[in-house]
Design an enzyme around this catalytic site. Structure first.
Site, PDB file in Angstrom:
ATOM      1  N   LYS A  40      28.671  27.074  48.395  1.00 12.01           N
ATOM      2  CA  LYS A  40      28.812  27.708  49.324  1.00 12.01           C
ATOM      3  C   LYS A  40      29.175  29.204  48.754  1.00 12.01           C
ATOM      4  O   LYS A  40      29.167  28.888  47.641  1.00 12.01           O
ATOM      5  CB  LYS A  40      29.764  26.973  50.297  1.00 12.01           C
ATOM      6  CG  LYS A  40      30.935  26.637  49.198  1.00 12.01           C
ATOM      7  CD  LYS A  40      31.874  25.493  50.041  1.00 12.01           C
ATOM      8  CE  LYS A  40      32.869  25.478  49.338  1.00 12.01           C
ATOM      9  NZ  LYS A  40      34.198  24.557  50.030  1.00 12.01           N
ATOM     10  N   ARG A 157      41.858  20.122  58.364  1.00 10.29           N
ATOM     11  CA  ARG A 157      41.151  22.289  59.280  1.00 10.29           C
ATOM     12  C   ARG A 157      39.734  21.056  59.573  1.00 10.29           C
ATOM     13  O   ARG A 157      39.875  21.950  61.184  1.00 10.29           O
ATOM     14  CB  ARG A 157      40.710  21.947  57.560  1.00 10.29           C
ATOM     15  CG  ARG A 157      40.288  23.006  57.477  1.00 10.29           C
ATOM     16  CD  ARG A 157      39.783  23.651  55.822  1.00 10.29           C
ATOM     17  NE  ARG A 157      38.810  23.219  55.053  1.00 10.29           N
ATOM     18  CZ  ARG A 157      38.354  22.766  53.867  1.00 10.29           C
ATOM     19  NH1 ARG A 157      38.914  24.365  53.883  1.00 10.29           N
ATOM     20  NH2 ARG A 157      37.225  22.512  53.350  1.00 10.29           N
ATOM     21  N   TYR A 280      46.502  56.336  40.135  1.00 13.08           N
ATOM     22  CA  TYR A 280      47.790  56.697  41.228  1.00 13.08           C
ATOM     23  C   TYR A 280      48.832  55.268  41.231  1.00 13.08           C
ATOM     24  O   TYR A 280      49.295  55.268  40.345  1.00 13.08           O
ATOM     25  CB  TYR A 280      46.863  55.711  42.516  1.00 13.08           C
ATOM     26  CG  TYR A 280      45.710  55.441  42.862  1.00 13.08           C
ATOM     27  CD1 TYR A 280      45.823  57.314  43.696  1.00 13.08           C
ATOM     28  CD2 TYR A 280      44.290  55.098  42.845  1.00 13.08           C
ATOM     29  CE1 TYR A 280      43.939  57.886  43.988  1.00 13.08           C
ATOM     30  CE2 TYR A 280      43.376  55.179  43.258  1.00 13.08           C
ATOM     31  CZ  TYR A 280      43.236  57.022  43.903  1.00 13.08           C
ATOM     32  OH  TYR A 280      41.360  57.310  44.615  1.00 13.08           O
ATOM     33  N   MET A 328      39.817  51.253  43.000  1.00  9.19           N
ATOM     34  CA  MET A 328      38.447  51.488  43.870  1.00  9.19           C
ATOM     35  C   MET A 328      37.587  50.779  42.598  1.00  9.19           C
ATOM     36  O   MET A 328      36.896  49.742  41.944  1.00  9.19           O
ATOM     37  CB  MET A 328      37.947  51.697  44.792  1.00  9.19           C
ATOM     38  CG  MET A 328      36.950  51.263  44.938  1.00  9.19           C
ATOM     39  SD  MET A 328      36.329  52.468  46.487  1.00  9.19           S
ATOM     40  CE  MET A 328      37.944  52.716  47.740  1.00  9.19           C
TER      41      MET A 328
HETATM   42  C1  LIG Z   1      34.270  23.483  48.987  1.00 12.10           C
HETATM   43  C2  LIG Z   1      34.459  21.908  49.209  1.00 12.10           C
HETATM   44  C3  LIG Z   1      34.046  21.313  48.398  1.00 12.10           C
HETATM   45  C4  LIG Z   1      34.136  21.619  47.656  1.00 12.10           C
HETATM   46  O1  LIG Z   1      35.640  21.419  46.527  1.00 12.10           O
HETATM   47  P1  LIG Z   1      35.888  22.074  44.795  1.00 12.10           P
HETATM   48  O2  LIG Z   1      37.070  21.683  45.322  1.00 12.10           O
HETATM   49  O3  LIG Z   1      35.042  23.408  44.833  1.00 12.10           O
HETATM   50  O4  LIG Z   1      35.161  20.732  44.251  1.00 12.10           O
HETATM   51  C5  LIG Z   1      34.012  20.334  48.624  1.00 12.10           C
HETATM   52  N1  LIG Z   1      34.261  19.509  50.212  1.00 12.10           N
HETATM   53  C6  LIG Z   1      34.471  20.361  51.298  1.00 12.10           C
HETATM   54  C7  LIG Z   1      34.306  19.795  52.189  1.00 12.10           C
HETATM   55  C8  LIG Z   1      34.498  21.523  50.500  1.00 12.10           C
HETATM   56  O5  LIG Z   1      34.766  22.551  51.667  1.00 12.10           O
END
Ligand SMILES: *Cc1c(COP(=O)(O)O)cnc(C)c1O
Length: 388
Positions: A40, A157, A280, A328
Site C-alpha cells: 500500500k 478501525r 529561518y 522547505m
Molecule cells: C498496513 C497493514 C498491514 C501491514 O502492517 P505492517 O505493520 O507494516 O507490517 C497489515 N494489515 C493491515 C490490515 C494493514 O492495514
C-alpha cells in the site's frame, strides 16, 4: 562555470534486500502459512511497481493495497512480468496456481462493481454495508465473488464487531454469493511483544472466526505478528514494514536489512564571516569562522521540520548535526569538525548504512512508516538488484 550539475536528491532502493527481507519473513512462518506483501501507499513510498515485481519473482502471490487505484497499478506491474507465465496472472485468477491476488483493504467502493469485478482485484469487506454491496454485485453478475472478510478484534478501525459477526453467522444465505478467500483481523500492538492486547486479540479472533461456523482460511499477522510466534501465523501473514527494513519487533536488534539509501547534495559551503545565525527564525547562533554546508533536502522532500535541532546527516561517513530550522528545500549542516571540508555536489546520506529509517524517525519523534511514506515525489527512485 557551475561546480556541479544533476539531481538534488536521489533514492536508491535495493530490491535484493527487499527480497531477502520477504524470504526471511516467509521462513519464520510456521504450519505452512503463506506470506503476502503489503504494498500500500506505493510500497511505503519505495515504489509499488518495482517492489511488487521483486516480490513476485521470489514467489509472493498475495498483495495488499489500501486503495483500488493502487491495486490497478500493482496489477499492471505484475501483468507486465507475468507474460513468462502461460496465463495472464489475474484474469480467471482462482484456477491458476501461479496467479497473484491483489486485495484492497479499504473495501469494494473504489469503482462501480462491474468494473471492479472485471479488474480481478479482491476487496476486503469491512462492514455489513460492504457485504451487502458485494452480495448485490454478485447477484447482478450471476456469479460468486471473491472477497476477504475483516473481523475487528480490538483495533476498532475497520471490520465487523462481535454482534455483526453473530448476525452474519445467523444469516443462512450470507455466503452463497461470496467466495471468502480469507477471514482476517489486524493487531494493534504487534510491535510490543509483551502487550496483553496481543493474546486478547488472538483469542477473540479464534472465537469470532469459529462463530462463523464454517471452515475458513485465516489471516492475522502483520510484520510484528510474524515475530509473535506460530500461534499468530494462521494461513496468510500480511507483513509490510519489515519487508522495507523497518524494525518490526519492538526490540533493539533489527533482524531486517536496510533497503533504502536516501541522499541529498551539498549546494554550498559557507564560512561564517561575522557573528550571526543560520536559518529561518535566526534561532541558531554561529560564531565567526564556523564552517557549514547547505544541503538540498527539506521538508518538501519529507525531511520533517520537526528534525530542527535534532537531525543528523552523514558526510563521507561522518555524523554532522543539522543546525537551524529545516527549510522547505534545504537544511544547513555543521561541518566544523570535519578534517576536510566536502564540496558542492557531494552526496549526503540522510537514510542509509550509517543511519536507518528508524534512527531518523526517532530523531523526528515519529515512526519509520511516516518517514518512508513522506519521502517526496520529486526525489527520483533508482532500483538496484532484483529483476527490475
Ligand atoms: C498496513 C497493514 C498491514 C501491514 O502492517 P505492517 O505493520 O507494516 O507490517 C497489515 N494489515 C493491515 C490490515 C494493514 O492495514
Amino acid at each position: 562555470m557551475t561546480d556541479f550539475t544533476g539531481p538534488s536528491s536521489r533514492m536508491t532502493v535495493d530490491l535484493d534486500a527487499i527480497a531477502h527481507n520477504w524470504l526471511l519473513l516467509r521462513k519464520k512462518l510456521q504450519n505452512g502459512a503463506d506470506c503476502a506483501g503489503v504494498v500500500k501507499a506505493d510500497s511505503y513510498g519505495l515504489g509499488a511497481a518495482s517492489v511488487s515485481r521483486a516480490l513476485f519473482a521470489q514467489g509472493c502471490r498475495h498483495f495488499f493495497v489500501a486503495q483500488y487505484a493502487e491495486g490497478l497499478k500493482v496489477k499492471a506491474a505484475l501483468d507486465a512480468v507475468a507474460t513468462s507465465f502461460p496465463h495472464s496472472p489475474l484474469s480467471g485468477a482462482p484456477s491458476i496456481p501461479d496467479a497473484p491476488s491483489i486485495y484492497v483493504l479499504e473495501g469494494p467502493r473504489g469503482a462501480p462493481a462491474p468494473e471492479y469485478i472485471k479488474s480481478g482485484l479482491v476487496p476486503v469487506l469491512n462492514s455489513p454495508a460492504d457485504i451487502a454491496h458485494w452480495r448485490a454485485a454478485a447477484v447482478a453478475a450471476g456469479k460468486r465473488l471473491p472477497c476477504l472478510l475483516h473481523i475487528d478484534t480490538g483495533m476498532n478501525r475497520l471490520g465487523l464487531n462481535g454482534s455483526e459477526v453473530a448476525a452474519l453467522a445467523a444469516d443462512r444465505d450470507a455466503f452463497a454469493a461470496l467466495d471468502v478467500r480469507y477471514a482476517m483481523s489486524h493487531l494493534c500492538c504487534a510491535d510490543e511483544p509483551a502487550h496483553p492486547k496481543n493474546a486478547e486479540q488472538l483469542a477473540l479472533f479464534r472465537q469470532l472466526t469459529a462463530a462463523l461456523g464454517r471452515p475458513l482460511r485465516l489471516s492475522f499477522a502483520n510484520s510484528g505478528g510474524v515475530f509473535l510466534g506460530a500461534d499468530y501465523h494462521f494461513d496468510l501473514a500480511r507483513p509490510g514494514c519489515a519487508i522495507y527494513g523497518i524494525n518490526p519487533t519492538g526490540l533493539p536488534q533489527n533482524p531486517m536489512q536496510g533497503t533504502v539509501l536516501f541522499e541529498g547534495r551539498i549546494l554550498q559551503n559557507r564560512l561564517i564571516d561575522r557573528p550571526g545565525s543560520v536559518g529561518y527564525g535566526a534561532g541558531y547562533a554561529v560564531a565567526t569562522g564556523q564552517k557549514c554546508v547547505t544541503v538540498s533536502i527539506g521538508y518538501a522532500d519529507g525531511y520533517l521540520r520537526s528534525l530542527t535541532g535534532r537531525g543528523k546527516v552523514y558526510i563521507g561517513g561522518a555524523a554532522c548535526d543539522v543546525i537551524g530550522r529545516v527549510s522547505m528545500d534545504s537544511i544547513i549542516v555543521d561541518t566544523a569538525h570535519l578534517p576536510q571540508q566536502p564540496a558542492p555536489g557531494d552526496w549526503v546520506e540522510i537514510i542509509g548504512p550509517h543511519q536507518t529509517v528508524d534512527d531518523v524517525a526517532a530523531q523526528a519523534g515519529t515512526i519509520g512508516y511516516e518517514i518512508f511514506t513522506g519521502l517526496g515525489p520529486r526525489t527520483p527512485r533508482h532500483y538496484i538488484g532484483g529483476s527490475a
